[in-house]
Design an enzyme around this catalytic site. Sequence first.
Site, PDB file in Angstrom:
ATOM      1  N   LYS A  83      12.553  42.488  -8.450  1.00 28.42           N
ATOM      2  CA  LYS A  83      11.634  41.487  -8.984  1.00 28.42           C
ATOM      3  C   LYS A  83      10.307  41.565  -8.243  1.00 28.42           C
ATOM      4  O   LYS A  83      10.270  41.713  -7.024  1.00 28.42           O
ATOM      5  CB  LYS A  83      12.236  40.087  -8.822  1.00 28.42           C
ATOM      6  CG  LYS A  83      11.359  38.949  -9.307  1.00 28.42           C
ATOM      7  CD  LYS A  83      11.925  37.607  -8.877  1.00 28.42           C
ATOM      8  CE  LYS A  83      11.688  37.339  -7.406  1.00 28.42           C
ATOM      9  NZ  LYS A  83      12.090  35.982  -6.997  1.00 28.42           N
TER      10      LYS A  83
ATOM     11  N   ASP B  93      21.941  32.699  -6.935  1.00 23.72           N
ATOM     12  CA  ASP B  93      20.743  32.412  -6.155  1.00 23.72           C
ATOM     13  C   ASP B  93      20.980  31.151  -5.333  1.00 23.72           C
ATOM     14  O   ASP B  93      21.955  30.421  -5.577  1.00 23.72           O
ATOM     15  CB  ASP B  93      19.529  32.229  -7.068  1.00 23.72           C
ATOM     16  CG  ASP B  93      18.234  32.726  -6.422  1.00 23.72           C
ATOM     17  OD1 ASP B  93      18.223  32.875  -5.190  1.00 23.72           O
ATOM     18  OD2 ASP B  93      17.256  32.950  -7.147  1.00 23.72           O
TER      19      ASP B  93
ATOM     20  N   ALA C  16      12.988  28.063 -13.058  1.00 20.31           N
ATOM     21  CA  ALA C  16      13.927  28.875 -13.843  1.00 20.31           C
ATOM     22  C   ALA C  16      13.284  30.104 -14.477  1.00 20.31           C
ATOM     23  O   ALA C  16      13.913  30.781 -15.287  1.00 20.31           O
ATOM     24  CB  ALA C  16      14.626  28.036 -14.925  1.00 20.31           C
ATOM     25  N   GLY C  17      12.037  30.416 -14.104  1.00 14.33           N
ATOM     26  CA  GLY C  17      11.389  31.609 -14.642  1.00 14.33           C
ATOM     27  C   GLY C  17      12.082  32.881 -14.196  1.00 14.33           C
ATOM     28  O   GLY C  17      12.406  33.755 -15.017  1.00 14.33           O
ATOM     29  N   THR C  18      12.342  33.009 -12.899  1.00 15.68           N
ATOM     30  CA  THR C  18      13.052  34.173 -12.369  1.00 15.68           C
ATOM     31  C   THR C  18      14.435  34.293 -12.991  1.00 15.68           C
ATOM     32  O   THR C  18      14.856  35.384 -13.404  1.00 15.68           O
ATOM     33  CB  THR C  18      13.178  34.056 -10.838  1.00 15.68           C
ATOM     34  OG1 THR C  18      11.885  34.137 -10.250  1.00 15.68           O
ATOM     35  CG2 THR C  18      14.056  35.159 -10.271  1.00 15.68           C
TER      36      THR C  18
ATOM     37  N   ARG D 140       6.817  39.314  -7.667  1.00 13.17           N
ATOM     38  CA  ARG D 140       6.203  38.000  -7.879  1.00 13.17           C
ATOM     39  C   ARG D 140       4.687  38.123  -7.780  1.00 13.17           C
ATOM     40  O   ARG D 140       4.143  38.463  -6.727  1.00 13.17           O
ATOM     41  CB  ARG D 140       6.727  36.998  -6.848  1.00 13.17           C
ATOM     42  CG  ARG D 140       6.289  35.564  -7.122  1.00 13.17           C
ATOM     43  CD  ARG D 140       6.891  34.606  -6.114  1.00 13.17           C
ATOM     44  NE  ARG D 140       8.331  34.490  -6.239  1.00 13.17           N
ATOM     45  CZ  ARG D 140       8.967  33.763  -7.139  1.00 13.17           C
ATOM     46  NH1 ARG D 140       8.261  33.079  -8.036  1.00 13.17           N
ATOM     47  NH2 ARG D 140      10.278  33.707  -7.172  1.00 13.17           N
TER      48      ARG D 140
ATOM     49  N   ASP E   6       0.812  -1.224   0.000  1.00 13.66           N
ATOM     50  CA  ASP E   6       0.000   0.000   0.000  1.00 13.66           C
ATOM     51  C   ASP E   6       0.840   1.267   0.000  1.00 13.66           C
ATOM     52  O   ASP E   6       0.308   2.369   0.073  1.00 13.66           O
ATOM     53  CB  ASP E   6      -0.947  -0.001   1.211  1.00 13.66           C
ATOM     54  CG  ASP E   6      -0.208   0.053   2.542  1.00 13.66           C
ATOM     55  OD1 ASP E   6       1.034  -0.103   2.531  1.00 13.66           O
ATOM     56  OD2 ASP E   6      -0.856   0.269   3.581  1.00 13.66           O
TER      57      ASP E   6
ATOM     58  N   GLN F 183       8.570  27.796   2.957  1.00 15.33           N
ATOM     59  CA  GLN F 183       7.417  28.069   3.824  1.00 15.33           C
ATOM     60  C   GLN F 183       7.925  28.339   5.238  1.00 15.33           C
ATOM     61  O   GLN F 183       7.639  27.609   6.183  1.00 15.33           O
ATOM     62  CB  GLN F 183       6.452  26.888   3.799  1.00 15.33           C
ATOM     63  CG  GLN F 183       5.875  26.615   2.412  1.00 15.33           C
ATOM     64  CD  GLN F 183       4.860  25.486   2.423  1.00 15.33           C
ATOM     65  OE1 GLN F 183       3.972  25.451   3.259  1.00 15.33           O
ATOM     66  NE2 GLN F 183       5.004  24.551   1.485  1.00 15.33           N
TER      67      GLN F 183
END
EC number: 2.7.6.1
Length: 315
Positions: A195, A221, A227-229, A197, A38, A98
């Site tokens: 930037k 970074d 990889a958008g930023t 968001r 399971d 988070q």
Amino acid sequence: MNRLISIFGGNASPALTEEICKYVGVPQGTARVSRFSDGEIFVEIGENVRGVNCFIVQSTCSPPNDNLMEMLIMIDALKRASAGAIVAIIPYFGYARQDRKVKPRTPITAKLVADLLTAAGATRVLSVDLHAGQIQGFFDIPFDHLYATPILREAFQREGLVGDGTVVVSPDAGGTERARAYSKFLHCPLAIIDKRRDAPGVSQVHHLIGDVEGRRAILIDDMIDTAGTLCNAAKAVMEHGASEVFAGATHGVLSGPAIERINESVLSRVWVSNTIPQHDKVSRCAKLEVLSTANLVGEAIKRIHHGDSISSLFD
């Protein structure tokens, strides 16, 4: 030393664990990780660990829930086998984004993960380049925070990315301190991208602070996810006159369309470390180069085991 220390690897970091064991000079600990029909995870330690300092190497990368649960169960198994110390080595600390409440009625999941690790029986935690340094304060047990800076710096130096002809660029204001440290060592100026968001995984470049014209730019970074930023920042830097754009990040999450975006971007090369296994991504992206953190983590393990200071590893 084999009788005093044992290094176990989870399913998320097999190659890294093997490299670390080679550096430390001990065979990998014997453990069987299997699943019931399971999907429940079962762990059996295959050697005597009574009084032994045990280190578990497991990045909580994709799939994060499975890898986290596997680590917790392995910690519990070692605790019940009377291990001396149980050190959770988490090269990539999942859920680190988070780290605070971004809006009402949302969780602080990084704190939850810290509580789970402590409750399971970990006596110490070590990670590399946390997304938010304050996560260390979520733990009531010792936490060692290593930086991959020396590994990336060596790659930049090999490429000749030093001096006034180079500029280090932070892709957002939050990474300014990290980028400043690189610019200081590489003896080059610093630039910052403003930037905004609009949604998770969606960002836009609004302003570039600093002079990049005629220089080779390095985008710095802690992680590259979709990889958008990164690609938007690289495009903006080129539009402001940079001659070439490179990128370096500790954690190559590279989820979703990341590889396609990097391939189609103006980036010349992207360096990431092996805190997250890249599997077939290197073959799919000629611009991607993976650097090893095995010696860094292995040295930290040796010093923790012998009770030596690891502060020199923070340089």
